[in-house]
Design an enzyme around this catalytic site. Sequence first.
Site, short mmCIF file in Angstrom:
data_model
loop_
_atom_site.label_atom_id
_atom_site.label_comp_id
_atom_site.label_asym_id
_atom_site.label_seq_id
_atom_site.Cartn_x
_atom_site.Cartn_y
_atom_site.Cartn_z
N ARG A 126 73.63 4.58 -32.16
CA ARG A 126 73.11 3.46 -32.92
C ARG A 126 74.09 3.17 -34.06
NH1 ARG A 126 68.71 6.93 -31.89
NH2 ARG A 126 67.07 5.97 -30.59
N LYS A 151 67.11 8.52 -35.24
CA LYS A 151 65.81 7.86 -35.23
C LYS A 151 64.71 8.87 -34.94
CE LYS A 151 63.57 3.72 -33.39
NZ LYS A 151 63.71 2.57 -32.47
N HIS A 257 74.62 -3.47 -31.04
CA HIS A 257 73.72 -2.58 -30.30
C HIS A 257 73.87 -2.74 -28.79
CE1 HIS A 257 70.45 0.29 -30.56
NE2 HIS A 257 69.78 -0.37 -29.63
N ARG A 260 75.57 0.18 -27.10
CA ARG A 260 74.72 1.33 -26.74
C ARG A 260 74.00 1.07 -25.42
NH1 ARG A 260 71.36 5.71 -28.76
NH2 ARG A 260 69.15 5.32 -28.35
N HIS A 283 66.17 9.39 -26.69
CA HIS A 283 64.87 8.75 -26.50
C HIS A 283 63.77 9.81 -26.41
CE1 HIS A 283 66.73 4.85 -24.67
NE2 HIS A 283 66.71 4.83 -25.98
N TYR A 292 66.84 0.62 -18.42
CA TYR A 292 68.21 0.37 -17.96
C TYR A 292 68.32 0.34 -16.44
CZ TYR A 292 69.18 1.24 -22.83
OH TYR A 292 69.17 1.18 -24.20
#
Length: 308
Positions: A126, A151, A257, A260, A283, A292
């Site tokens: 990120r 995150k 972004h 990524r 994640h 994805y």
Amino acid sequence: MVKSLRLLHRSLKTEQSYLGWLRRFYLFLQAKEPEAIEDTDVRNFLSHLAVDRNVSASTQNQALNAILFFFRNVLDREMQVGAAVRARRTARLPVVLTREEVFRVFSKMDGTYKLMAQLIYGCGLRLRECLHLRIKDLDLEGKCLTIRSGKGNKDRMTVLPESLVGDLQEQLGLARKKFEQDRRNNLPGIALPEGLGRKYPNAGTEWPWFWVFPAESQSTDPQTGITRRHHLFPSNLQKKFKKAVSAAGLAKPATIHALRHSFATHLLQNGYDIRTIQDLLGHKDVKTTMIYTHVAGRNLLGVRSPLD
């Protein structure tokens, strides 16, 4: 409100965002006393945002989160509006660049900002994870990178491209000059995460904690008021990338972004399993990574169009 946010270790960005929404809510209610606010006031404010201001679902939910945080943690009151008024977010596919498009964009960039963009694509970072990198997070021999307090305040490891080792060594040399300059000028050490500054008072003046991408000049820390050297400002890279996308002639609405997203999609196309990609991206839920699979290839289901 500030004390409650910092007690629960919310980030500076969250703090600024929540305070901004609280000010807007206060103005909307025309300075109504907190004790007199009712559930209908919150619903009216959210309706105002959706109907009059035409904000997105995520923005509306962010405003609700800020208000609920204020009542729950500052006024010690529970508002009964949570699930009833939350806007449903629209599912969107991520913007993904092809490999050829990625390298066309890189060809329009140079210097430190090009290296940062390459790191974001090559490691799946990120934007703020790239900016917050410290010297000790790089393992150039092991070809890996450690992201700390990403995150969700989680740490993880990801791959470091071999092709960037030489450029990173050069960048570390530039960072070392700024580090030595700060030490000669006896400036305060760089900011440390949470309570480490009290636990290790001198760590901020040590090389391993220094930024990989330090800013050219010093600035004032908005939380402590101390003037020190920070990392590069995020908008600098965002502007450089936007110009590069335009110069490369891409019609896609690609932000930084998107690199990524491209990292994850290209790994999937190369045959890596979804769990590996989930770990590299950091994640929490594999469902987030599964998005994805919808953009990883033209013919994932093996379906041939009747027109073809």
